[in-house]
Design a protein around this motif. Sequence first.
Motif, PDB file in Angstrom:
ATOM      1  N   ILE A 112       0.853  -1.178   0.000  1.00 27.03           N
ATOM      2  CA  ILE A 112       0.000   0.000   0.000  1.00 27.03           C
ATOM      3  C   ILE A 112       0.890   1.229   0.000  1.00 27.03           C
ATOM      4  CG2 ILE A 112      -1.655   1.373   1.325  1.00 27.03           C
ATOM      5  CD1 ILE A 112      -2.933  -0.987  -0.008  1.00 27.03           C
ATOM      6  N   HIS A 113       0.616   2.136  -0.931  1.00 26.28           N
ATOM      7  CA  HIS A 113       1.434   3.341  -1.094  1.00 26.28           C
ATOM      8  C   HIS A 113       0.588   4.583  -0.818  1.00 26.28           C
ATOM      9  CE1 HIS A 113       4.727   5.753  -2.572  1.00 26.28           C
ATOM     10  NE2 HIS A 113       3.988   6.283  -3.529  1.00 26.28           N
ATOM     11  N   MET A 114       1.213   5.586  -0.231  1.00 27.08           N
ATOM     12  CA  MET A 114       0.571   6.881   0.021  1.00 27.08           C
ATOM     13  C   MET A 114      -0.708   6.733   0.838  1.00 27.08           C
ATOM     14  SD  MET A 114       1.103   8.676  -3.728  1.00 27.08           S
ATOM     15  CE  MET A 114       0.211  10.160  -3.256  1.00 27.08           C
ATOM     16  N   GLY A 115      -0.635   5.904   1.879  1.00 26.95           N
ATOM     17  CA  GLY A 115      -1.768   5.787   2.786  1.00 26.95           C
ATOM     18  C   GLY A 115      -3.030   5.216   2.188  1.00 26.95           C
ATOM     19  N   GLY A 116      -2.899   4.476   1.113  1.00 20.14           N
ATOM     20  CA  GLY A 116      -4.068   3.859   0.498  1.00 20.14           C
ATOM     21  C   GLY A 116      -4.451   4.467  -0.830  1.00 20.14           C
ATOM     22  N   LYS A 117      -3.665   5.398  -1.339  1.00 23.69           N
ATOM     23  CA  LYS A 117      -3.952   5.969  -2.658  1.00 23.69           C
ATOM     24  C   LYS A 117      -3.665   4.956  -3.765  1.00 23.69           C
ATOM     25  CE  LYS A 117      -5.293  10.129  -1.584  1.00 23.69           C
ATOM     26  NZ  LYS A 117      -6.696  10.548  -1.832  1.00 23.69           N
ATOM     27  N   ILE A 118      -2.656   4.118  -3.553  1.00 27.13           N
ATOM     28  CA  ILE A 118      -2.289   3.086  -4.520  1.00 27.13           C
ATOM     29  C   ILE A 118      -2.107   1.767  -3.772  1.00 27.13           C
ATOM     30  CG2 ILE A 118      -0.541   2.308  -6.179  1.00 27.13           C
ATOM     31  CD1 ILE A 118       0.133   5.233  -6.694  1.00 27.13           C
TER      32      ILE A 118
END
Length: 366
Positions: A157-163
């Motif tokens: 999970i990247h950017m807190g759930g953005k990606i």
Amino acid sequence: MAITAADVKNLREMTGAGMMDCKKALTETNGDIDAAVEFLRKKGLATAEKKAGRIAAEGIVATVVSDDAKTATIIEVNSETDFVAKNEVFQTYVAGLAKQINDGDYADMDAFLADKSEIDPSTTVADHHKAMVAKIGENLTIRRFEKVTGDAVVSYIHMGGKIGVLVEAECDNVSDAVKEAMKNIAMQIAAMNPSFVKKEEISEAELVKEKEIIVDSSLADPASLPKPILNAVFDEALEKGVLADEDKAFLEEKRNDKYLFNFLSDAGIQSFRDIAAAHKAEYLENKIFTGLVEGRFSKHLKEICLVDQTYVKAENKENVAQYVAQVAKDNGCKFEIKKFIRFETGEGLEKKNENFAEEVAAQMNK
């Protein structure tokens, strides 16, 4: 029946509804907790219908991996605002949906929505979702999910759930080193956004389409055409007299200047595009032009195919395929990336831009 503060608190904890709504529900149902929950659910369903028309383009992507690391699920649930996406209640709800999908077996979204909710077994996933819309106060959309199973799966999970990314690999000895390599590759996918694992996955029709796009885009960028072809385009433009006097003067004065196109008007550049496009069939027989196209096509394939991308953490410019091969060699195992899934929150959705002050004023005027 007297309604106590403890009753209100209990109902609020069970449903997440507001304090006054809970008090009203208990009053209307003579303190019957089950009836009060049903009362709030009905009210929530009505509220959810009003919110259903709003654009939900924010939200989060969440993942869950089974204990044996062989099955994983990725899900995107959208909200109207980033504020809600960061809300713990919303995030917990999305995590619960992901877990239910990973534990279950659903052919599609309709089958999932129709099933009993594991979060609230008294209702379906669809109806519980509508209740969550009322509880959170925004339109929420369970947009998509996918599930993978293999010898080894990892999530990132990247950017807190953005990606969010899932990676599935074939491996006959899934060690910690292999899992770490898969996590590194998941990070690569999040950052570089490939479309395929390898070229062989791309259909012949898609390859033809991609090459056609590169041909047309090359003709639409005359400044990048090979010099012999570009000079022929210049000559034809001068012969036909299609250039304005100022563009003609610039071309005659700065023909070999690499900054020529900075001086030309949009109309002048468009004239070059039109001439180049008219000679498309001829250029496709020209080895210089086809060499340009093949070079750009090869570069494009390396960008969209994961294994051909330069591995971002490599110091020696090795590609992902070479990195995977080295991991397999170092760990004495068979190791191959079979599939990946990448979700980016809101991709392809129209985002609604609102003036917050105007929205508040509109609500006050209602």
